[in-house]
Write an enzyme that holds these catalytic residues in place. Structure first.
Site, PDB file in Angstrom:
ATOM      1  N   CYS A 118      62.403  48.093  50.729  1.00  0.00           N
ATOM      2  CA  CYS A 118      62.892  49.115  49.800  1.00  0.00           C
ATOM      3  C   CYS A 118      61.874  50.227  49.602  1.00  0.00           C
ATOM      4  O   CYS A 118      62.234  51.398  49.471  1.00  0.00           O
ATOM      5  CB  CYS A 118      63.244  48.483  48.460  1.00  0.00           C
ATOM      6  N   HIS A 288      61.351  46.888  42.773  1.00  0.00           N
ATOM      7  CA  HIS A 288      62.295  47.471  43.733  1.00  0.00           C
ATOM      8  C   HIS A 288      62.142  48.988  43.723  1.00  0.00           C
ATOM      9  O   HIS A 288      62.001  49.602  42.661  1.00  0.00           O
ATOM     10  CB  HIS A 288      63.721  47.078  43.356  1.00  0.00           C
ATOM     11  N   ASN A 308      70.664  53.492  45.739  1.00  0.00           N
ATOM     12  CA  ASN A 308      70.042  52.240  46.168  1.00  0.00           C
ATOM     13  C   ASN A 308      70.075  52.145  47.691  1.00  0.00           C
ATOM     14  O   ASN A 308      70.655  53.009  48.365  1.00  0.00           O
ATOM     15  CB  ASN A 308      70.776  51.052  45.533  1.00  0.00           C
TER      16      ASN A 308
END
Length: 342
Positions: A118, A288, A308
């Site tokens: 990520c 994240h 995302n």
């Protein structure tokens, strides 16, 4: 005395919201009970649903790959901007997709797959957006997450996690080549891992249980790609931390494009479906990294608009919203960005 009393009440309310359990018992993460608890919570402001992205809490921890730099690391590696010189009016609503409609990458939702990358995806996505935005649409390049996770050794450990800020430093110092997804197979180094499905039924294969290993660094482009590796690189001119301040972050996005941010993921977030997320229940899972593309207000609740990297089937078509202006889950504490080399 009144101020102290108000502070104590506010602190108690904050702590209560962050340790809430059912009947004083810990709720099992990823369970139907947790989903019901969130959906029945009067102050949640968001909806939860079953997801097949994560098979267990340990599984989720492996995929939370954003590592935090301490204050000294941040200070020594790059400057922190406060944009005190930017006197721009901040609107109540802002969406980078509408501000720069010619930059199609802003609407793109990628998929990190079964790899804790990520930190790299948030970086190359925002860099890709900024190349288009800051060049006035004159340049277009989809930067490669593969090149970053495999070749940036200072960034961390590839699929096992990395530092978002160092990814931006690497863009400035070493440059990053182009690369799309495994499915479209475009650019110099496309991503090698497939998009995977969050739910039982969907257009992508099930995510499965395999955790991918970090690929070896290869300073070559895929077969048939005409531009040599070194010539395909795109460079940043400057990387920087964005001050932990709502308005400073907003000004940076308005002037230069989406930013990368990292936040603390709690157990309840793993079941996010829609709405404006705030931590309701559960313990911390890990960090994240994502891309903030704008902000807004809904029913008097201010929020960040966030892209995302779990493909467009997750959340609100790949996006989610989070409460803005109170450093929810530390999302305003770790924001990084940069300027392109022209």
């Amino acid at each position: 005395m009144l101020k102290i009393a108000v502070y104590i009440v506010s602190l108690f309310t904050f702590l209560e919201a962050h340790v809430t359990t059912r009947n004083n018992q810990r709720i099992e993460p990823l369970s139907d009970e947790m989903i019901s608890f969130i959906n029945e919570h009067p102050d949640a402001g968001w909806k939860a649903d079953k997801s097949d992205r994560f098979h267990s809490l340990d599984d989720a921890r492996i995929l939370m790959g954003a590592r935090k730099e301490d204050a000294e690391m941040k200070r020594n590696r790059r400057p922190t901007v406060d944009h005190h010189d930017l006197n721009v009016e901040i609107p109540s609503q802002f969406d980078s997709r509408k501000k720069w409609p010619h930059c199609k990458s802003i609407s793109q939702i990628r998929d990190q797959s079964r790899c804790g990358s990520c930190w790299a995806f948030g970086a190359v996505e925002a860099m890709t957006d900024r190349i288009c935005i800051q060049s006035g649409g004159g340049q277009s390049a989809e930067l490669s997450a593969l090149d970053l996770i495999s070749c940036c050794k200072d960034c961390g450990d590839g699929c096992q996690g990395g530092f978002p800020g160092v990814a931006w430093d690497y863009w400035v110092k070493r440059g990053i080549v182009t690369g799309g997804s495994k499915e479209n197979h475009t650019g110099c180094q496309p991503y090698p891992f497939p998009k995977c499905e969050h739910h039982t039924k969907g257009k992508y294969p099930a995510c499965g249980t395999k955790i991918y290993k970090t690929p070896q660094c290869k300073q070559t482009c895929q077969k048939g790609y005409k531009t040599p590796y070194e010539q395909d690189k795109h460079y940043g001119d400057e990387s920087y931390n964005v001050q932990n301040n709502e308005k400073v972050i907003q000004r940076d996005i308005m002037m230069y494009g989406p930013v990368e941010a990292a936040f603390d993921v709690y157990e309840d977030f793993l079941n996010y479906k829609s709405g404006i997320y705030r931590h309701v229940t559960g313990s911390i899972v890990g960090g994240h990294a994502i891309r903030i593309i704008g902000w807004g207000v809904e029913k008097r609740t201010p929020y960040w608009l966030i892209a995302n990297s779990w493909n467009e089937d997750w959340g609100e078509k790949g996006l989610f919203r989070m409460v803005r202006g109170r450093d929810e889950c530390s999302i305003e504490s770790d924001v990084v960005a940069g300027l392109i080399k022209t």
